[in-house]
Every structure is written in C-alpha cells, then in structure tokens.
Design a protein around this motif. Structure first.
Motif, PDB file in Angstrom:
ATOM      1  N   THR A   1      21.082  52.893  70.964  1.00  0.00           N
ATOM      2  CA  THR A   1      20.598  52.201  72.169  1.00  0.00           C
ATOM      3  C   THR A   1      19.736  50.996  71.801  1.00  0.00           C
ATOM      4  OG1 THR A   1      18.727  53.732  72.317  1.00  0.00           O
ATOM      5  CG2 THR A   1      20.691  54.275  73.583  1.00  0.00           C
ATOM      6  N   SER A   2      20.007  50.380  70.644  1.00  0.00           N
ATOM      7  CA  SER A   2      19.286  49.162  70.275  1.00  0.00           C
ATOM      8  C   SER A   2      19.786  47.982  71.110  1.00  0.00           C
ATOM      9  CB  SER A   2      19.476  48.877  68.786  1.00  0.00           C
ATOM     10  OG  SER A   2      20.841  48.664  68.494  1.00  0.00           O
ATOM     11  N   ARG A   3      19.051  46.859  71.014  1.00  0.00           N
ATOM     12  CA  ARG A   3      19.364  45.719  71.874  1.00  0.00           C
ATOM     13  C   ARG A   3      20.748  45.136  71.621  1.00  0.00           C
ATOM     14  NH1 ARG A   3      13.670  44.703  71.615  1.00  0.00           N
ATOM     15  NH2 ARG A   3      13.842  43.601  69.652  1.00  0.00           N
ATOM     16  N   SER A   4      21.239  45.257  70.398  1.00  0.00           N
ATOM     17  CA  SER A   4      22.559  44.684  70.128  1.00  0.00           C
ATOM     18  C   SER A   4      23.656  45.392  70.905  1.00  0.00           C
ATOM     19  CB  SER A   4      22.864  44.756  68.628  1.00  0.00           C
ATOM     20  OG  SER A   4      22.954  46.097  68.183  1.00  0.00           O
ATOM     21  N   MET A   5      23.398  46.643  71.337  1.00  0.00           N
ATOM     22  CA  MET A   5      24.409  47.389  72.097  1.00  0.00           C
ATOM     23  C   MET A   5      24.526  46.901  73.537  1.00  0.00           C
ATOM     24  SD  MET A   5      26.020  49.581  70.208  1.00  0.00           S
ATOM     25  CE  MET A   5      26.653  50.870  71.279  1.00  0.00           C
ATOM     26  N   ALA A   6      23.664  45.972  73.939  1.00  0.00           N
ATOM     27  CA  ALA A   6      23.784  45.370  75.272  1.00  0.00           C
ATOM     28  C   ALA A   6      24.751  44.194  75.279  1.00  0.00           C
ATOM     29  CB  ALA A   6      22.416  44.916  75.768  1.00  0.00           C
ATOM     30  N   THR A   7      25.265  43.826  74.111  1.00  0.00           N
ATOM     31  CA  THR A   7      26.188  42.692  74.026  1.00  0.00           C
ATOM     32  C   THR A   7      27.441  42.973  74.849  1.00  0.00           C
ATOM     33  OG1 THR A   7      25.382  42.334  71.784  1.00  0.00           O
ATOM     34  CG2 THR A   7      27.378  41.170  72.420  1.00  0.00           C
ATOM     35  N   THR A   8      27.889  41.961  75.567  1.00  0.00           N
ATOM     36  CA  THR A   8      29.018  42.140  76.490  1.00  0.00           C
ATOM     37  C   THR A   8      30.315  41.585  75.914  1.00  0.00           C
ATOM     38  OG1 THR A   8      28.388  40.076  77.590  1.00  0.00           O
ATOM     39  CG2 THR A   8      27.541  42.121  78.517  1.00  0.00           C
ATOM     40  N   ASP A   9      30.545  41.787  74.617  1.00  0.00           N
ATOM     41  CA  ASP A   9      31.812  41.325  74.050  1.00  0.00           C
ATOM     42  C   ASP A   9      32.944  42.301  74.320  1.00  0.00           C
ATOM     43  OD1 ASP A   9      30.625  43.220  72.453  1.00  0.00           O
ATOM     44  OD2 ASP A   9      31.255  42.324  70.561  1.00  0.00           O
ATOM     45  N   VAL A  10      32.640  43.464  74.879  1.00  0.00           N
ATOM     46  CA  VAL A  10      33.653  44.402  75.369  1.00  0.00           C
ATOM     47  C   VAL A  10      33.332  44.660  76.836  1.00  0.00           C
ATOM     48  CG1 VAL A  10      34.114  45.471  73.134  1.00  0.00           C
ATOM     49  CG2 VAL A  10      32.279  46.357  74.543  1.00  0.00           C
ATOM     50  N   PRO A  11      34.330  45.049  77.645  1.00  0.00           N
ATOM     51  CA  PRO A  11      34.094  45.226  79.083  1.00  0.00           C
ATOM     52  C   PRO A  11      32.946  46.184  79.359  1.00  0.00           C
ATOM     53  CG  PRO A  11      36.443  45.273  78.618  1.00  0.00           C
ATOM     54  CD  PRO A  11      35.748  45.252  77.289  1.00  0.00           C
TER      55      PRO A  11
ATOM     56  N   GLN B   1       6.301  21.769  50.533  1.00  0.00           N
ATOM     57  CA  GLN B   1       7.517  22.252  51.164  1.00  0.00           C
ATOM     58  C   GLN B   1       7.159  22.834  52.527  1.00  0.00           C
ATOM     59  OE1 GLN B   1      11.051  22.443  49.891  1.00  0.00           O
ATOM     60  NE2 GLN B   1      10.018  20.711  48.944  1.00  0.00           N
ATOM     61  N   LEU B   2       8.154  22.924  53.386  1.00  0.00           N
ATOM     62  CA  LEU B   2       7.947  23.443  54.738  1.00  0.00           C
ATOM     63  C   LEU B   2       8.331  24.921  54.769  1.00  0.00           C
ATOM     64  CD1 LEU B   2       7.024  22.072  57.392  1.00  0.00           C
ATOM     65  CD2 LEU B   2       9.426  22.045  58.077  1.00  0.00           C
ATOM     66  N   LEU B   3       7.488  25.731  55.400  1.00  0.00           N
ATOM     67  CA  LEU B   3       7.770  27.158  55.582  1.00  0.00           C
ATOM     68  C   LEU B   3       7.498  27.508  57.042  1.00  0.00           C
ATOM     69  CD1 LEU B   3       8.565  29.870  54.365  1.00  0.00           C
ATOM     70  CD2 LEU B   3       6.169  30.245  53.780  1.00  0.00           C
ATOM     71  N   VAL B   4       8.511  28.035  57.713  1.00  0.00           N
ATOM     72  CA  VAL B   4       8.412  28.363  59.136  1.00  0.00           C
ATOM     73  C   VAL B   4       8.236  29.869  59.271  1.00  0.00           C
ATOM     74  CG1 VAL B   4       9.547  28.256  61.380  1.00  0.00           C
ATOM     75  CG2 VAL B   4       9.840  26.390  59.744  1.00  0.00           C
ATOM     76  N   ALA B   5       7.169  30.279  59.928  1.00  0.00           N
ATOM     77  CA  ALA B   5       6.937  31.692  60.226  1.00  0.00           C
ATOM     78  C   ALA B   5       7.262  31.914  61.694  1.00  0.00           C
ATOM     79  CB  ALA B   5       5.492  32.078  59.932  1.00  0.00           C
ATOM     80  N   GLU B   6       8.317  32.628  61.946  1.00  0.00           N
ATOM     81  CA  GLU B   6       8.710  32.908  63.324  1.00  0.00           C
ATOM     82  C   GLU B   6       9.304  34.298  63.399  1.00  0.00           C
ATOM     83  OE1 GLU B   6      11.588  30.027  64.509  1.00  0.00           O
ATOM     84  OE2 GLU B   6      13.178  30.859  63.272  1.00  0.00           O
ATOM     85  N   SER B   7       9.101  34.919  64.534  1.00  0.00           N
ATOM     86  CA  SER B   7       9.624  36.269  64.745  1.00  0.00           C
ATOM     87  C   SER B   7      11.116  36.181  65.041  1.00  0.00           C
ATOM     88  CB  SER B   7       8.888  36.955  65.902  1.00  0.00           C
ATOM     89  OG  SER B   7       7.520  37.102  65.602  1.00  0.00           O
ATOM     90  N   VAL B   8      11.898  36.644  64.106  1.00  0.00           N
ATOM     91  CA  VAL B   8      13.353  36.653  64.271  1.00  0.00           C
ATOM     92  C   VAL B   8      13.783  38.080  64.574  1.00  0.00           C
ATOM     93  CG1 VAL B   8      15.561  36.203  63.162  1.00  0.00           C
ATOM     94  CG2 VAL B   8      13.612  34.727  62.693  1.00  0.00           C
ATOM     95  N   ASP B   9      14.360  38.286  65.750  1.00  0.00           N
ATOM     96  CA  ASP B   9      14.817  39.619  66.136  1.00  0.00           C
ATOM     97  C   ASP B   9      16.047  39.964  65.310  1.00  0.00           C
ATOM     98  OD1 ASP B   9      15.694  41.930  67.309  1.00  0.00           O
ATOM     99  OD2 ASP B   9      15.309  41.249  69.354  1.00  0.00           O
ATOM    100  N   PRO B  10      15.957  40.920  64.395  1.00  0.00           N
ATOM    101  CA  PRO B  10      17.130  41.242  63.563  1.00  0.00           C
ATOM    102  C   PRO B  10      18.286  41.785  64.375  1.00  0.00           C
ATOM    103  CG  PRO B  10      15.390  42.879  63.263  1.00  0.00           C
ATOM    104  CD  PRO B  10      14.801  41.784  64.074  1.00  0.00           C
ATOM    105  N   GLU B  11      17.977  42.327  65.551  1.00  0.00           N
ATOM    106  CA  GLU B  11      19.043  42.854  66.400  1.00  0.00           C
ATOM    107  C   GLU B  11      19.903  41.731  66.980  1.00  0.00           C
ATOM    108  OE1 GLU B  11      20.191  45.929  67.546  1.00  0.00           O
ATOM    109  OE2 GLU B  11      19.157  46.594  65.752  1.00  0.00           O
ATOM    110  N   LEU B  12      19.301  40.572  67.165  1.00  0.00           N
ATOM    111  CA  LEU B  12      20.002  39.476  67.830  1.00  0.00           C
ATOM    112  C   LEU B  12      20.357  38.349  66.881  1.00  0.00           C
ATOM    113  CD1 LEU B  12      17.841  39.303  71.081  1.00  0.00           C
ATOM    114  CD2 LEU B  12      19.855  40.696  70.637  1.00  0.00           C
ATOM    115  N   ALA B  13      19.996  38.492  65.612  1.00  0.00           N
ATOM    116  CA  ALA B  13      20.265  37.413  64.662  1.00  0.00           C
ATOM    117  C   ALA B  13      21.755  37.237  64.434  1.00  0.00           C
ATOM    118  CB  ALA B  13      19.552  37.693  63.345  1.00  0.00           C
ATOM    119  N   ASP B  14      22.483  38.327  64.324  1.00  0.00           N
ATOM    120  CA  ASP B  14      23.933  38.278  64.113  1.00  0.00           C
ATOM    121  C   ASP B  14      24.539  39.446  64.863  1.00  0.00           C
ATOM    122  OD1 ASP B  14      26.524  38.068  63.334  1.00  0.00           O
ATOM    123  OD2 ASP B  14      26.165  38.202  61.184  1.00  0.00           O
TER     124      ASP B  14
END
Length: 779
Positions: free
Chosen positions: A88-98, A690-703
């Motif tokens: 029931t993680s967030r990636s399971m809300a993806t609507t790529d299937v009906p 060098q530039l370093l960006v610190a941002e919260s990346v949701d691993p569930e929605l990254a790919d």
C-alpha cells in the motif's frame, strides 16, 4: 467451518456370511421338523405361525450376539491460511492500469483467487509499506505508505502468532523496493520454513505521463562574457506533439529560451547564454509545465559554473632579427595582430644571438607603448624556467628560435603544457625551426603535427597556399563571413610566401589545413599548415614565416586597402585577414585552457543531489605551483547559500585514492555551494567549488516503472508462481494453497442390543409362541 457427519450401523461380532447362511438353513430345517412332527391336531397355519415366531426370536437373539452398534462418523477439516501481503505504498496509486495498481490487484484477487479457494483455506489479509499491519475489515487500505519494504514484510511473517498454519504467501506489489534490502533473500528464508512465496505484479513498465529533465552537460568553467552552452537531456512520455519552452535563468532573469516540440521520448536540446559576472555562479534550467504531468518538481535543475577571466595569455618568441627596411619591430606585426582581440594578452620575447653566436639586431621595447621586450634566455624575464611559471600562459608561439635557447626541462614543460594541462603550442618556420633547427631530435617532436625528417628542410621559394576541401570549415581557416568569402580570401587575396620548411606529410592523427602549391599538377605540395590534438591540448605547425625573410608580404599585404583607390601596400592595407587568421589560430589552440578552473585544487562530489540528512562524498586533489601533488595540506569544506557559508567537514588525505576525502552531510534542504579551501603552513593554495542540492526526493515517486524482474526473482527464490494482473485466465492457482492437510476423523459408537425393549421383544416372541402352542395342543 462445520464438521461433516456420516451415520451407520455396524456389527462388531459379524461371522463370515457362509456360516450365517449355514446356521440359518439348519435352524429353519430343525424348526420345520420340530413343528412338522409335533403331536396334536391343529391347522397348518398354526404350526407355521409358531415356527415363524420362534425363528424370529432366534434371529433377534443372533443379532444381539453379533453386538450391533450405531456409529456416527464426524470429519473435522484442518484449517490453513493463505497470507496475502498487499503493498500500500504511494507507488501503488499509479494509474497505469485500469483503476490504479492497488485497486486492480484487489479486483484480480477477488475475481480469480477467492472463488477458487478451498473451504479449508482462510485468507490472512495483511498490508505493508514501512510497517506491516493486519486488515481486520477485509479492506487493503489506501495507497499512501511512504516506502515499499518488500523484504521486511516477508520477514515479518515469521513472527506471526502460531495459530492455523500458513500454507503459502502471495506478495502483491509493483516490485519497487525502496528500503535497499533484498526481497529474494527473505523469500529463501520463508522457503526454508516450508512456505512458498508467490507474487502478483500490478503495474506496467511504461513510463508515467511526465516531462522531466534527465541530465545536464556544461563545462565546469567558462569565460566571462563569452557565449556558453548548456546541453539538456529530457524525457516526455505521454506528451508527444506538445510544445514546451526550455529556459536558462539566473535569479529569476531569463538568459536563454528555446521552444521545443516534444516527441514523447528522449530528446536533447542546447541553449546558449552569456555569463556576465565572474566567480562561481548558480543557474537553473527549467522546462515549462504541462497539464497532466505526474510531477512538476523534476522540470527544473540547477547547475553551477565557475566564470573565469577570459583573457588568453600567449608567450610569443620571435627569432628573426630586425630588418632595417621594416618600419617597426618584426615581432610587432604578430603581437599587434593578436592583441587586436581584447581577450588575448601577449608577452613577447626575442632571440638575442644568431646561429653564429653574434648579437642580432633587435628592438627591445614597443615603440608605441614603451613595453620592455626581453630576450628568450633572460634569467628572470625570459622563457619560464619551471612548469609553474609556464602554466601562467595558455599558448606558446615558437617562431624561429634556436634549440639551445631551451634547457631539456623547458622543452619537457612545453610538451606537458599541451599534453597534461590543455595548452597550445605553435611552431612557425624559419632557419632555426623544425628540422633545420634540430627539433626533430628533441622532445618537442612528439607534439609537433608534421613529420620532421631531416636537418636541411628549409627552402627559399615563392608559392601560394592550397586549402584542401575538408579544411574550409575549420575554425582557423574560416575567416570569412561565409564559405564563398573564405575561399576568395585564401585564393584571391592571399599574398605570396617566399620560403618554407619542407614537410612532405603530416603525422597520423593530424589535419592538414593548407599545402604549398610547389609541386607538379596533381601532386600535393609540402605541408604549409597542420593542426593536431595532443593529449588534452592542441598544436599547430606553420612551416613558412611571418617576418621579412619569408613572410614579408604575408604580414603586411593580407587584407583590404584602406583607400580603395590605391593598390594594396604596406601603408595601404588594414591586414584584417592576417589578424583574423592568427586570432582564430590562438583561440583554437587555447580551447583546452579557456575553461580552466583554479588548477591547484580540484573538487569532485560523488553526487549532485542528496536527501537532507544523507551523506555525499567529497574528493579533493591539491597541487602546488609546480603541479606536484600535495599531501600535507589543510583542506576544509564549506557549504554556503547566498553570502553565508559554514564549515561542514575537514578532509583527510587518503593515500589509496591519492586525494583528500571527507563526507558531507546537509541537514536542511536547499542549493548549496560546496567550497574546498586548501592551505599549507598558513599559505593559501587554492579553492574550488561545486554545487550540491539537498532536496527531499520521494523514492516511491522517483521512478514509477513496475519491476517485473524483482517480482519474478522473489517468486523463483520462494519456489512459487509469478502472476500478473493482466492475466485474464490464470492457470495453476491451486499451487497457492499447495497440498492441504488431511482432515481429523472422529467415530462415536452406541451399542444397540443392551436396550431393555429389545430383550422384552425377544421374551414376548417366545412367550407368544409357547402360549399359542399350548392353546392349540401342540406337544
């Protein structure tokens, strides 16, 4: 589940049938004889009735002796459970299937698994994300979990209370594991405990509808006020035909913009912009958002640039002595031509002695500016004695300088400037250049792009250049507004050259930009102009001269007349083509140095993006002015936003990596400039950023692409089946519950013969028979 019951009667003392039949025949025969020969006059039916009564009583007695019992057989089925683990993680809300991945999976189970389930199998419904919970109401819950812990969910089954045994496990997920654990290992552990692990994949490998930047490519450093390019890679699944705008911005100001029609797949676009401020600058590339995108946050990506002083520094050594007929010093023609470009600064040196050791007629100051000009071998102001001094220059111009003017170390440094540090080297012809100057026997031979095959290669002859077809587009040759104008400049306006160091061929890998037309028709003449990329830098050979000996017309007549009414002469020529040619040559030669950063310190980060609280690795290499590795420096890392910065780490030297290393942890989100500052004994060695960006990346929605390989691997490790929600007629679902355990059977026995009523009936039959016989007078 209600037990099943079967009832029946059974004789515990049942003889073989043959003995029962024999006993019955004997009994019937004896009764017939007994009543057939009994005394007394009675009717035949009386005798028969008495015999029947006695026979009935005897049969009843035999039945009682066989111990009749009433048996009740009760079948108690054994209960088992099928564990259904629902992701029931967030990636399971993806609507790529009906209906979405979670809804489609639940519908598939209700349609295929539950109807085929045996009555003795219960479904243990569990849901998991970062933790696993029991679903008591039969609903899997919404897909809102922050992570997908496939491995941890499987391991949790081993800690369930020992109630009805589990027969197998059905893992329902899209296969995205975001906790970094191996679910196949967990499946093998369950298999060792006797549980098969089956999988049901919900989701497709298709990309969700989204426009996102996937990569940027830009130089680490660029020149101030010089056109710079950033290359952008992006993907746009689901948006083919849509037009977006790609922009480069700084502090909200748009520096470059380009419309782009999306193709629904991977694309590449280049944008050019002009940095206006020196120092480390932060820019942003953005793609305009489109309705229906899955995420808008991946449409932007920042990048950093070190904007450096664009001035190219050239050290120019001229060996031709002053000609009394020349109105200005020989070295001034080329020096002024190069410095007509404000971005080129020239340091000029001259040869003080000729090949015979006598002093040459030279001019040691600029008649216009008063700038002092020093000999090549001057002890302090001459050609640099060490590499550190030479690295202050970007291009070396060697024009007819004697070989003995340089030490072996100085020749080595010239080669290193090109090969290791991206510098440029140009040799111009003359009696002290190329093979005539003995350079075919020196280290410089390995970087000069022509094959020097002898010491007597100089020739005084008149010729014109001949540009090969492949060279017209080269930046050094292309000095006209278009190809046609360039052709006219080189064929109609180029003046005659009067001498050459004869070179029959260029080296392998070099490109010939011009030949001399000093050969018979159909045969290429000697190489006049050749270039080559050597290591990180570039080299060039111009085998004629720029001065009064061979290039008197070249340095004075290659241009347009100042007064069109008069013929071109030294006094009536603007030398525009001469200037363009040499400026183009220097800029081409210095390409590897025009984007240099601070060379003593080089900072590399393991990643450009990091989650707040996570760690990135920094690697710093430090060199001194002689470009020797420094292992005892103090290297401090600072992280800053805007005008403020704080020390975040102290780097330690790692001899295995031959670099200073340190972890960097940024606790807060933001775009940070990481600065590596190196010093030794209180002396600053340099800094790199060098530039370093610190941002919260949701691993569930990254790919969000489903992972069929992960689910198939779990099923194989768990000795189970790999199912998909796309299957409309799945086969072999009985494997989900495997071999069901045998039921428990209970028998309840109740004796029948010891009831008083049965004894009363037997006694009644005998009394009735005796009474009837007495009444009718039978003895």
């Amino acid at each position: 589940m209600t037990p099943r019951t079967h009832t029946m009667m059974q004789f515990t003392q049942l003889p073989e049938p043959r003995w029962l039949i024999l006993a019955g025949i004997v009994t019937v025969g004896l009764l017939a004889l007994s009543y057939g020969y009994a005394r007394g006059r009675t009717q035949p039916w009386v005798r028969a009735l008495c015999g029947l009564l006695r026979l009935t009583a005897l049969v009843g007695l035999v039945l009682c002796l066989m111990d009749p019992q009433w048996i009740e057989k009760i079948i108690h089925p054994r209960r088992t459970r099928l564990a259904v683990l629902m992701d029931t993680s967030r990636s399971m809300a993806t609507t790529d299937v009906p209906g979405g991945r979670l809804t489609a999976a639940r519908a598939w189970i209700a349609r295929h698994v539950l109807p085929a389930k045996p009555d003795s199998v219960d479904v243990l419904a569990l849901r998991f994300s970062d933790v696993m919970t029991l679903e008591t109401n039969g609903v899997a819950g919404p897909a809102e979990g922050p992570s997908s812990g496939l491995s941890r969910a499987l391991d949790s089954l081993l800690t369930l209370p020992p109630e009805d045994p589990l027969t197998s496990v059905l893992l329902v997920s899209d296969g995205i594991e975001t906790e970094g654990l191996d679910p196949e290992t967990a499946a093998r552990r369950l298999r060792r405990h006797g549980l098969r692990v089956h999988t049901l994949l919900s989701g497709t490998t298709n990309e969700v509808r989204d426009v996102r930047i996937t990569g940027l490519e830009v130089r680490r450093a660029v020149a101030e006020k010089a056109p710079s390019r950033v290359s952008v890679d992006l993907r746009s699944p689901g948006f083919a035909g849509k037009t977006v705008t790609v922009q480069v911005r700084k502090d909200g100001q748009i520096l470059a913009a380009k419309p782009l029609e999306l193709n629904g797949d991977a694309q590449h676009v280049d944008l050019e912009f002009t940095p206006r401020m020196r120092g480390f600058q932060v820019y942003e590339v953005s793609v305009s958002t489109s309705p229906g995108e899955w995420l808008a946050s991946n449409n932007q990506r920042p990048f950093g640039l070190e904007v450096v002083d664009p001035t190219l520094r050239v050290i120019y050594m001229e060996g031709t002595p002053q000609n009394n007929q020349s109105p200005q010093p020989e070295w001034k023609y080329l020096k002024d031509a190069l410095q007509s470009d404000p971005g080129i600064q020239v340091t000029t040196l001259f040869r003080q002695f000729g090949n015979n050791g006598q002093s040459l007629n030279t001019v040691d100051s600029d008649p216009e500016t008063g700038e002092r000009i020093y000999p090549v071998d001057h002890p302090t102001q001459g050609f640099p004695k060490n590499l550190a001094g030479l690295l202050n220059y970007d291009v070396v111009i060697h024009s007819d300088i004697r070989r003995d003017s340089f030490s072996p170390l100085q020749m080595t440094n010239m080669a290193r400037l090109v090969e290791e540090f991206g510098g440029g080297f140009l040799m111009i012809g003359g009696n002290s250049a190329f093979g005539r100057g003995g350079y075919h026997q020196t280290l410089l031979d390995r970087i000069i792009p022509v094959a020097m095959e002898g010491a007597f290669d100089s020739s005084k002859e008149d010729f014109l250049p001949k540009v090969p077809r492949a060279a017209w587009a080269h930046p050094i040759v292309a000095i006209g507004a278009d190809t046609e104008e360039t052709r006219k400049i080189w064929t109609e306006k180029f003046p005659t050259l009067h001498g050459i160091n004869r070179m029959e061929r260029a080296k392998p890998g070099a490109q010939v930009l011009a030949y001399a037309d000093n050969a018979p028709q159909g045969i290429e003449g000697d190489v006049l102009l050749a270039v080559q990329e050597v290591g990180r830098g570039r080299t060039m050979a111009f085998t004629s001269d720029t001065t009064r000996s061979w290039g008197a017309d070249f340095e004075t007549l290659w241009g347009e007349p100042r007064n069109p009414k008069w013929l071109v002469s030294e006094d009536n020529c603007d030398s525009r083509y001469y200037r363009r040619f040499w400026v183009n040559a220097i800029r081409w030669l210095a390409a590897g140095r025009s984007s240099r950063t601070n060379p003593p310190v080089l900072l590399d980060l393991s990643t450009a993006y990091v989650n707040p609280g996570a760690t990135a690795s920094a690697s710093i290499r430090v060199r001194d002015q002689a470009q020797r590795e420094v292992t005892d420096a103090e290297v401090t890392l600072f992280a800053g936003t805007g005008s403020s910065s704080n020390a975040v780490a102290v780097a330690r030297y790692d001899p295995n990596q031959r670099a200073y290393v340190a972890p960097i942890t940024l606790q807060k989100p933001g775009t940070f400039v990481i600065s590596a500052v190196a010093q030794r004994d209180g002396e600053a060695l340099g800094v790199d950023r060098q530039l370093l960006v610190a941002e919260s990346v949701d691993p569930e929605l990254a790919d969000l692409q489903a992972r069929p390989a992960v689910m198939e691997g779990v099923a194989q490790s768990g000795n189970g089946m790999a199912l998909r929600v796309e299957e409309t007629n799945p086969r072999g679902l009985e494997a989900l519950w495997g071999e069901l355990p045998q039921p428990w059977i209970e028998f309840l026995r109740k004796p029948l013969w010891d009831h008083p009523i049965y004894l009363a009936i037997l006694l009644g039959l005998l009394v009735l028979e005796w009474s009837l016989r007495r009444w009718k007078g039978l003895a």
